[in-house]
Scaffold this motif. Structure first.
Motif, short mmCIF file in Angstrom:
data_model
loop_
_atom_site.label_atom_id
_atom_site.label_comp_id
_atom_site.label_asym_id
_atom_site.label_seq_id
_atom_site.Cartn_x
_atom_site.Cartn_y
_atom_site.Cartn_z
N ASN A 1 51.74 52.78 36.57
CA ASN A 1 53.06 53.37 36.61
C ASN A 1 54.04 52.26 36.27
N PRO A 2 54.28 52.07 34.97
CA PRO A 2 55.07 50.91 34.57
C PRO A 2 56.49 50.96 35.10
N ASN A 3 56.90 52.09 35.67
CA ASN A 3 58.23 52.17 36.26
C ASN A 3 58.24 51.61 37.67
N LEU A 4 57.07 51.38 38.23
CA LEU A 4 57.00 51.06 39.64
C LEU A 4 55.97 49.96 39.91
N ARG A 5 54.75 50.24 39.61
CA ARG A 5 53.73 49.22 39.86
C ARG A 5 52.46 49.49 39.06
N MET A 6 51.70 48.43 38.92
CA MET A 6 50.40 48.51 38.28
C MET A 6 49.39 48.00 39.30
N VAL A 7 48.27 48.68 39.40
CA VAL A 7 47.28 48.28 40.38
C VAL A 7 45.96 48.00 39.68
N LEU A 8 45.45 46.81 39.90
CA LEU A 8 44.14 46.46 39.39
C LEU A 8 43.16 46.52 40.56
N GLU A 9 42.02 47.10 40.31
CA GLU A 9 41.04 47.19 41.39
C GLU A 9 39.73 46.58 40.92
N TRP B 1 60.76 45.66 59.47
CA TRP B 1 61.33 46.84 58.82
C TRP B 1 61.34 46.76 57.31
N ASN B 2 61.19 45.55 56.80
CA ASN B 2 61.46 45.41 55.38
C ASN B 2 60.21 45.27 54.53
N ASN B 3 59.06 45.68 55.06
CA ASN B 3 57.84 45.60 54.27
C ASN B 3 57.93 46.56 53.08
N PRO B 4 57.90 46.02 51.86
CA PRO B 4 58.06 46.91 50.71
C PRO B 4 56.80 47.70 50.38
N TYR B 5 55.73 47.48 51.08
CA TYR B 5 54.51 48.22 50.76
C TYR B 5 54.28 49.30 51.81
N GLY B 6 53.59 50.32 51.39
CA GLY B 6 53.40 51.46 52.26
C GLY B 6 52.59 51.11 53.49
N LEU B 7 52.70 51.97 54.49
CA LEU B 7 51.94 51.75 55.71
C LEU B 7 50.47 52.00 55.46
N SER B 8 50.20 52.70 54.36
CA SER B 8 48.83 53.12 54.11
C SER B 8 47.95 51.98 53.62
N GLU B 9 48.57 50.83 53.25
CA GLU B 9 47.76 49.73 52.76
C GLU B 9 46.76 49.32 53.84
N GLY B 10 45.49 49.40 53.52
CA GLY B 10 44.50 48.99 54.50
C GLY B 10 44.53 47.48 54.65
N SER B 11 44.51 46.99 55.85
CA SER B 11 44.61 45.55 56.02
C SER B 11 43.25 44.87 55.85
N GLU B 12 42.18 45.66 55.86
CA GLU B 12 40.86 45.02 55.75
C GLU B 12 40.54 44.60 54.32
N ASP B 13 41.27 45.18 53.34
CA ASP B 13 41.03 44.79 51.95
C ASP B 13 41.75 43.49 51.65
N MET B 14 41.19 42.73 50.72
CA MET B 14 41.87 41.53 50.28
C MET B 14 42.73 41.90 49.08
N VAL B 15 44.03 42.01 49.33
CA VAL B 15 44.95 42.47 48.28
C VAL B 15 45.85 41.32 47.87
N TYR B 16 46.06 41.23 46.57
CA TYR B 16 46.95 40.21 46.02
C TYR B 16 48.22 40.89 45.55
N TYR B 17 49.39 40.33 45.90
CA TYR B 17 50.65 40.95 45.52
C TYR B 17 51.38 40.08 44.52
N SER B 18 51.76 40.69 43.43
CA SER B 18 52.47 39.94 42.41
C SER B 18 53.50 40.84 41.75
N THR B 19 54.12 40.33 40.71
CA THR B 19 55.20 41.10 40.08
C THR B 19 55.02 41.12 38.56
N PHE B 20 55.69 42.06 37.94
CA PHE B 20 55.91 41.96 36.49
C PHE B 20 57.35 42.33 36.23
N SER B 21 57.97 41.64 35.27
CA SER B 21 59.40 41.85 35.10
C SER B 21 59.69 42.82 33.98
#
Lengths: 714, 452, 325
Positions: A293-301, A23-43
């Motif tokens: 979106n510096p209020n929420l997340r930054m995505v590098l592709e 229940w507590n997955n902070p990422y959307g359901l739309s994240e495709g699992s076939e991609d190799m995604v790295y999750y990190s943070t910025f403070s």
């Protein structure tokens, strides 16, 4: 509480339907699992992503993935080794006299008038797809004459329908140097660049004189010392000799920026939509910023046009065994996407890391004991709990020094008098940084013996590195001199038991404290205790960083703590913190203590221009002895970075100097998915319990209600 | 050498004010009856006792002095450090400082440290320097030792209590109460006093030997911190109102009484102030205090004075943001009062306006002031914590519940959890605010004519 | 009615000017533009020249209130105060000190704030009135006394404890929701459950107690006694008469809050990393970004005045006896 619980149940049902028992997955359901995604943070949101402007760690962790300067550091080799990145090879350096004639390479530095760096870049490097480079069918730039109507439907950069690319050319590198000279770009290092790059300051003055008339397209203007020689070659001419310049070429300041981007973003209506180079970079590196979106997340592709660099096939001894060479020769980058979520608080960040939602994490001092334990020999390792989860630890000494500075123009702690020197030495001994590191950094640091951290040329190992004024060598390790010795020094200085023998008043010193974080109070108390050991009263003047800086510039502080993080791995970058002409008060320089010793300054000028070798080491040793004797700093400590990573992270060797390491990382996606499901099964029984309580409550209320009715009916 | 900090001064001023008010209230039959009805309610009586206890600690903690140096020289006989009477009373709690975290009643450190055991360096939990240091075999002896100390402490508390009861009982018997007045809930008062005395006795027995609420990151006793925080909380709750009262009363009554342009100006003033989000106003003011302090750094000899000024300033700012509510209430009430016959009569006789305000209007709106003051108290104590979270509260070096919660926030993620700072501040803050709320209810019931 | 609204709206103008003057004075007494420039220019070395350029770019090079060098009306218009305030009145907030467009940010961040505040308000209202009605029904019984004591106890706990405790229990121990964060669209729900739950629980104490007083006040009125004397059942009286009449003060009390919902909750948002206007304000305070703070102050004031106006209007709608004048 009935309604909350009902709501809880309702949402719980939605979650069960939606996410496979987690229940507590902070990422959307739309994240495709076939991609190799790295999750990190910025403070903290990076303020500026423009390479001419940004000069902070928070920004570098993004732009170093996006922009590629000519040079970079080898991923695996230590001590740090430069190698070419977007350059074809390491630059050639020529020494010139006043007439521009070439001199032999062994000419003494004082006879050299200019030195010239010739840089060849790799052909066929392409920019990331970007609307600034999009072209119409007729070949013209598509988005360079936008009207307000064209922009009506545009909110972010991705709203532009078309993108384009083009080949990287030498002119783009030159364009960036001109941009740094442009006062409108607020480059933070113009002072030092103007000192060395021929024509830089003149160019800057010319723009400033007619700031409003100059367009942002800098192609028609040129800096005399920076010239394009051919499509793939440019050269930079410097005043005199400046061997450290080669390190500058590895900083994002010297990364290429196409002129099209400047013109594109300068159009009317762009900045109202937050469309500018600070938020939407355009680079040639392995990644591109697709969501900002510096209020929420930054995505590098992954940049589809990346030049196809390969994983290094050589490294330090031991790297092969550690598994860092498994991917040798494979094409970079591995990750398809990197998602950085804003995480300001340490609690949620740590918890999410343990839940498997972040791949790597630093260790806050509050979760340290949970994560790290020391073996009998004092070696750090992960705890059993972490080992069960498959979490690994890597450590590296940061190229940083945190020090306690004495303002050398202060009448009490400063000056060249023997009295103040003894006072400083006494304080240097009394302030027990071993204890500080143990309490506030959980042992993640090594006490400094001077300004230069280990791993940088000039610092010795073992006893040779000892600061004899504060430490003595005993049984193979440095031991801080006892507090009695400090008291004795204090007595010699005329402050017996903390009483000024001249005035009879107790000695009171002032400390400039910055910030008010949760730990601030504890560390200030600790500091006061250190001074109390010498019977000195420490008055703490707390201010914010802004005001602290102003105070430092005026030379109004007395004792303070500050830090320095190296720009490049060369001793000059540390020793210049105490070079007289760099004094903060006169020149707004980095010498925060305003220390000035002519002998030291002379040695510094000498040391600066010679290559690493025994001669340089000798000079540095002399300089260190002067510093240790004068004690303008209580030497503080060098922090050690501890980073935890899950076992699905492959190829992560810590680097303390370069940030462009994202391209080397790889992730075992299946393992991560499996672990996440394993670790995050929700605890459901409280919901049932709550439901029972709720039913009981309603039942009692109903019974009470009916009883009342009956009574009333009677 | 005694020192009177600015906030101390205001606190004593406040006490003097309360004293004056009590004398007045005692003389006025109406007020005496109202207060009697506050105390007659059980909760009112209990709250008065408990709040009196908190207030007592705050007062003890507000009597400051420079301690004498151990080895005085000719010119310096006193240290620069500032202590309070409370610090001296709690002795070991202040001085017995451990190295770092330890749990409540612990005898060994909360964290593993490198230590030498029989010549070998191992990582383990070292014994604390003070906590449980008197025990030979702590694991077996501790529970018994604690039980003995608790019992003896409680017994001593009960002993003091009995003496007190006998004394008060004797006094009461000598002065028989008038038969037509309902008796005060003496049993409840006595029970509360007994509970408090027993707690004090238990704590006094324990502090020398254990850290009742554990220690914090640098080994300071958490109970000591939270007790010191009482002064901060009480000061914020009381000084703020003290500072805002003159403005609110003067402006509120004037607006209601004089009406016309005076009313317009005052209304404009408070509407404007009221429209600014309070947090922003406070943030800006605290920043400006920093400027002032760095410009006049040499005026503050010690940390305590600096922190003190910041606290006072915070009170002033909170007062500035909160006086508008009272001002509006007073204005409305005075508007109504103004139409009353006796005031109209006074006006007709040509009594000057200011005099009417002072003699006739003010006494008739005092109940509103009192209710507001009591009601605001708990809100202000809670506000302090929230402001400290945003870094615009009291000085970080000052003991306050807000600062404690702010650091405890991070401690919750430690493993094993460090819960005691949070728990200690929670308990004390909760008790203070709870009884303040209960007293506020009692006062409102007794004074508000609408409720009656 | 229309005339009244127009008059009230006009009355807002001097208030807004006053607020502007006040915040302006506070901010520029506190930090000179020079210091702000240095703060924003970065961490390492900053030259005077860069400071000047920065100030020029943002219009901070002008004098504060009065420009002696200009002529005529420009003596007052060519100042920081004039250039920065007049634009606010047109809701053009300009750029923040770090260079982002404030209006754009506000429009973006408004939605998460509303997504948190509106459900919290509605759920809280529903729950609190239900509980209060229950207490009023059982008035005088142990349930009532216990309920009121519980309410006072709940009120006496700092908001910070609710947040820290909730996050620790539900997020960390039970793993039922993500600890913090936010997402757009329907995904936002799972991030919002816990903050909404906490805000609702936090509001129970004061809300229930307040509504209970309103109900009791209403119950003690004559018409209720009459209705009861007529033999109507207790629940009929409570629901049909008491609830309906007590709803007027309850709803008008809510209306004044409505516009301020946009501003978001300062602490909940920053604890749960919800990118709303509350956390925006906190960030701005901590970064000393005056432009944002001034914009938020202005917006907050406007919304507050709007709330008062709405309250007045809703009074007339709810109770025809009240006439505005």
């Amino acid at each position: 509480m009935s309604f909350n619980l009902r709501l809880c149940m309702l949402t719980a049902v939605i979650f069960i339907a939606g996410c496979d028992g987690v229940w507590n997955n902070p990422y959307g359901l739309s994240e495709g699992s076939e991609d190799m995604v790295y999750y990190s943070t910025f403070s903290e949101r990076p303020q500026f992503l423009d390479p001419a402007r940004s000069y902070s760690t928070t920004a570098y962790q993004f732009i170093q993935q996006i922009y590629e300067p000519p040079l970079g550091y080898h991923y695996l080799k230590r001590p740090f080794a430069l190698r070419s990145l977007s350059a074809e090879r390491m630059p050639t350096v020529r020494l010139l006299d006043a007439q521009g004639r070439e001199l032999p390479p062994d000419t003494p530095p004082n006879q050299v008038r200019y030195s010239e760096y010739i840089i060849d870049i790799q052909p066929n490097i392409l920019y990331q797809p970007h609307p600034a480079l999009a072209r119409r069918e007729d070949g013209g730039l598509r988005y360079h004459n936008l009207t307000e109507a064209d922009l009506a439907a545009i909110n972010t950069l991705s709203d532009f329908e078309h993108t384009g690319t083009r080949e990287l050319i030498a002119e783009d590198f030159v364009n960036e140097i001109k941009r740094m000279a442009d006062p409108r770009r607020h480059c933070p290092v113009t002072g030092i660049l103007g000192e060395y790059i021929v024509g830089f300051t003149e160019f800057r003055e010319r723009i400033k004189a007619q700031q409003d008339e100059w367009s942002f397209d800098l192609r028609p203007y040129s800096i005399s010392g920076v010239q394009v020689e051919s499509r793939y070659r440019y050269r930079i001419r410097l005043h005199g000799v400046y061997p450290q310049f080669i390190f500058w070429l590895a900083m994002p300041f010297f990364a290429p920026v196409p002129w099209e981007a400047d013109v594109f973003y300068a159009q009317d209506g762009m900045s109202q939509r937050n469309l500018n180079l600070h938020w939407h970079p355009i680079g040639t590196g392995p990644y591109m910023l697709t969501e900002n979106n510096p209020n929420l997340r930054m995505v590098l592709e992954r940049n589809p046009n990346f030049r196809g660099e390969t994983y290094p096939s050589d490294g330090d001894p031991g790297d092969r065994e550690a598994g860092f060479l498994r991917d040798a020769g494979r094409t970079l980058p591995f990750l398809d996407r990197a998602i950085y979520s804003l995480e300001k608080e340490s609690i949620p960040r740590w918890t999410k890391f343990l839940q498997g939602y972040y791949d790597m994490s630093g260790i806050g001092s509050d979760s340290f004991d949970q994560a790290i334990q020391y073996s009998g020999t004092g070696e750090a390792g992960v705890t059993d709990e972490m080992r069960e989860r498959g979490i690994d630890l890597s450590t590296a000494i940061a190229l940083t020094v945190y020090y306690m500075g004495f303002n050398m123009i202060d009448p009490v702690v400063g000056g060249t008098s023997e009295r103040s020197r003894l006072l400083r030495q006494a304080i240097s001994i009394a302030v027990d940084y071993e204890e500080y590191i143990a309490i506030f950094n959980n042992g993640r640091g090594i006490p400094a013996q001077g300004p230069i951290p280990p791993q940088i040329f000039g610092a010795h190992l073992g006893e040779a590195n000892l600061n004899p004024h504060v430490y003595r060598w005993r049984e193979g390790r440095a031991e801080r001199r006892g507090i009695e010795e400090a008291r004795e020094l204090l007595r010699q200085a005329g402050y017996h038991k903390g009483i000024d023998q001249e005035t009879g008043k107790p000695l009171t010193l002032y400390y400039e404290a910055v910030g008010a974080g949760p730990d601030a109070k504890a560390s200030l108390n600790w500091l006061r205790k250190q001074f109390a050991k010498l019977d000195i009263q420490l008055v703490i003047r707390a201010t914010d960083y802004n005001r602290f800086r102003a105070k430092m510039r005026e030379g109004a502080g007395q004792i303070f703590q500050w830090g320095w993080h190296a720009d490049y791995p060369d001793p000059e970058n540390f020793l210049f913190l105490l070079y007289g002409p760099n004094a903060q008060v006169d020149n707004d320089g980095p010498n925060s203590t305003n220390y000035r010793n002519p002998e030291y300054d002379a040695l510094f000028s000498q040391m600066k221009n010679i290559p690493n070798g025994p001669k340089r080491q000798r000079i540095i040793d002399q300089m260190m002895e002067i510093l240790r004797h004068d004690a303008p700093w209580a030497w503080g400590y060098h922090p050690v970075d501890y980073v935890l990573s899950h076992d699905w992270m492959i190829n992560n060797k810590l680097s303390t100097i370069s940030y462009n390491t994202l391209k080397y990382h790889r992730i075992d996606v299946d393992r991560r998915a499996q672990k996440r499901a394993e670790w995050n099964a929700p605890v459901v029984w409280p919901l049932w319990l709550a439901l029972i309580v709720l039913i009981a409550l309603i039942a009692t209320a109903l019974i009470g209600f009916m009883r009342r009715e009956r009574e009333r009916a009677r | 050498m005694w020192v009177v900090l600015l906030t101390d001064f205001f606190l004593f001023l406040l006490l003097a004010g309360i004293g004056l008010y009590s004398v007045l209230a005692y003389r006025s039959e109406h007020l005496r009856a109202a207060w009697r009805s506050v105390i007659m309610r059980r909760m009112g009586a209990v709250s008065v006792v408990v709040l009196g206890f908190f207030m007592g600690i705050a007062i003890l903690d507000s009597v400051h002095f420079h301690p004498r140096l151990e080895q005085p020289t000719e010119r310096a006989t006193h240290s620069n450090e500032i202590l309070s009477v409370f610090d001296v009373l709690v002795g070991p709690m202040r001085t017995q400082v451990e190295r770092t975290y330890s749990a409540p009643f612990a005898w060994r450190s909360h964290n593993k440290e490198a230590m030498e055991v029989e010549g070998q360096v191992v990582r383990g939990y070292p014994r604390l320097e003070y906590g449980g240091a008197h025990l030979q075999d702590p694991e077996r002896e501790r529970a018994g030792d604690i039980a003995v100390r608790v019992l003896s402490g409680a017994a001593q508390g009960a002993l003091v209590w009995s003496a007190l009861v006998l004394l008060v009982g004797g006094l009461r018997r000598r002065r028989a109460p008038p038969p037509d007045v309902a008796p005060l809930p003496w049993r409840w008062i006595a029970a509360t006093v007994l509970a408090l005395l027993a707690l004090i006795g238990v704590a006094a027995e324990l502090v020398g030997a254990y850290h009742i609420f554990g220690t914090d990151k640098v080994g300071e006793d958490v109970l000591y911190q939270t007790l010191k925080s009482i002064r901060t909380g009480v000061l914020i709750g009381t000084l703020t109102t003290l500072i805002m009262l003159p403005f609110a009363i003067a402006l509120g009554t004037m607006a209601g009484y004089f009406r016309g342009w005076v009313d317009d100006v005052i209304q404009y003033l408070y509407t404007t102030l009221n429209s600014i989000p309070g947090v922003l106003l406070i943030a800006a003011a605290i920043l400006s205090l920093h400027v002032y302090m760095s410009a006049h750094a040499e005026d503050y000899a010690s940390l305590a004075e600096r922190a003190d000024l910041r606290l006072l300033f915070l009170c002033m700012i909170l007062g500035l943001t909160s006086w508008t509510g009272l001002c509006r209430l007073l204005r409305g009430e005075v508007l109504k009062l103004r139409e009353q016959d006796y005031i109209q009569a006074a006006v007709a006789f040509g009594v000057p306006g200011m005099r009417i305000l002072w003699r006739h209007v003010l006494p008739n709106v005092m109940h509103i002031v009192l209710i507001t003051v009591v009601l605001d108290f708990s809100g202000l104590v809670l506000a302090e914590a929230v402001l400290s979270y945003v870094d615009i509260g009291v000085d970080p070096s000052m003991n306050s519940w807000g600062n404690m919660i702010n650091s405890a926030r991070l401690e919750m993620s430690r493993e094993p959890v460090v819960w005691w700072s949070l728990a200690a501040s929670f308990v004390f803050m909760f008790v203070l605010v709870l009884f303040a709320n209960l007293l506020a209810d009692a006062v409102r019931d007794a004074f508000d004519p609408r409720v009656q | 009615m229309t005339a009244y609204i127009i008059r009230r709206a006009l009355y807002a103008i001097p208030i807004l000017i006053g607020v502007n003057l006040l915040t302006f004075a506070l901010f520029f007494v506190v930090n000179s533009p020079e210091e702000v420039a240095r703060l924003h220019l970065g961490d390492k070395q900053v030259t005077q020249e860069q400071v000047e350029a920065w100030k020029y770019e943002r219009g901070y090079h002008l004098p504060l209130m009065y420009n002696g060098e200009a002529e005529g009306a420009e003596q007052f218009t060519e100042t920081i105060f004039y250039t920065k305030s007049v634009r606010l009145f047109a809701f053009d907030f300009g750029n923040s000190d770090s260079g982002r467009n404030i209006g754009h940010d506000i429009r973006q961040r408004m939605w998460p704030s509303l997504a948190l505040a509106v459900p919290s308000l509605l759920l809280g209202l529903l729950l609190n009135t239900t509980l209060a009605l229950m207490l009023a029904f059982f008035r005088g019984s142990y349930l009532d006394v216990g309920g009121v004591v519980l309410c006072v106890a709940l009120m006496s706990v700092s908001a910070l404890f609710y947040i820290i405790g909730g996050q620790y229990l539900v997020g960390k121990l039970l793993q039922m929701v993500p600890i913090s964060g936010y997402d757009t669209g329907f995904e936002a729900l799972k991030f919002l459950v816990l903050p909404i739950l906490i805000s609702v629980v936090y509001g129970i104490g004061s809300g229930t107690r307040w509504y209970r007083t309103l109900f009791l006040e209403e119950i003690s009125k004559d018409y209720v006694r009459t209705a009861r004397a007529k033999g109507l059942s207790e629940q009929w009286v409570l629901f049909r008469h008491v609830l309906r009449n007590a709803l007027i003060p309850i709803l008008t009390g809510v209306v004044v809050l409505l516009p301020l919902l946009f501003m978001g909750s300062l602490i909940t948002e920053s604890f749960f990393a919800i990118p709303g206007l509350g956390s925006y304000t906190i960030d701005a305070i901590q970064r000393q970004d005056f432009s944002i703070v001034r914009a938020m102050v202005f917006l907050g004031t406007v919304l507050y005045i709007l709330g008062l106006l709405l309250t007045d209007i809703s009074y007339t709608l709810a109770d025809p006896r009240v006439r505005l004048n």
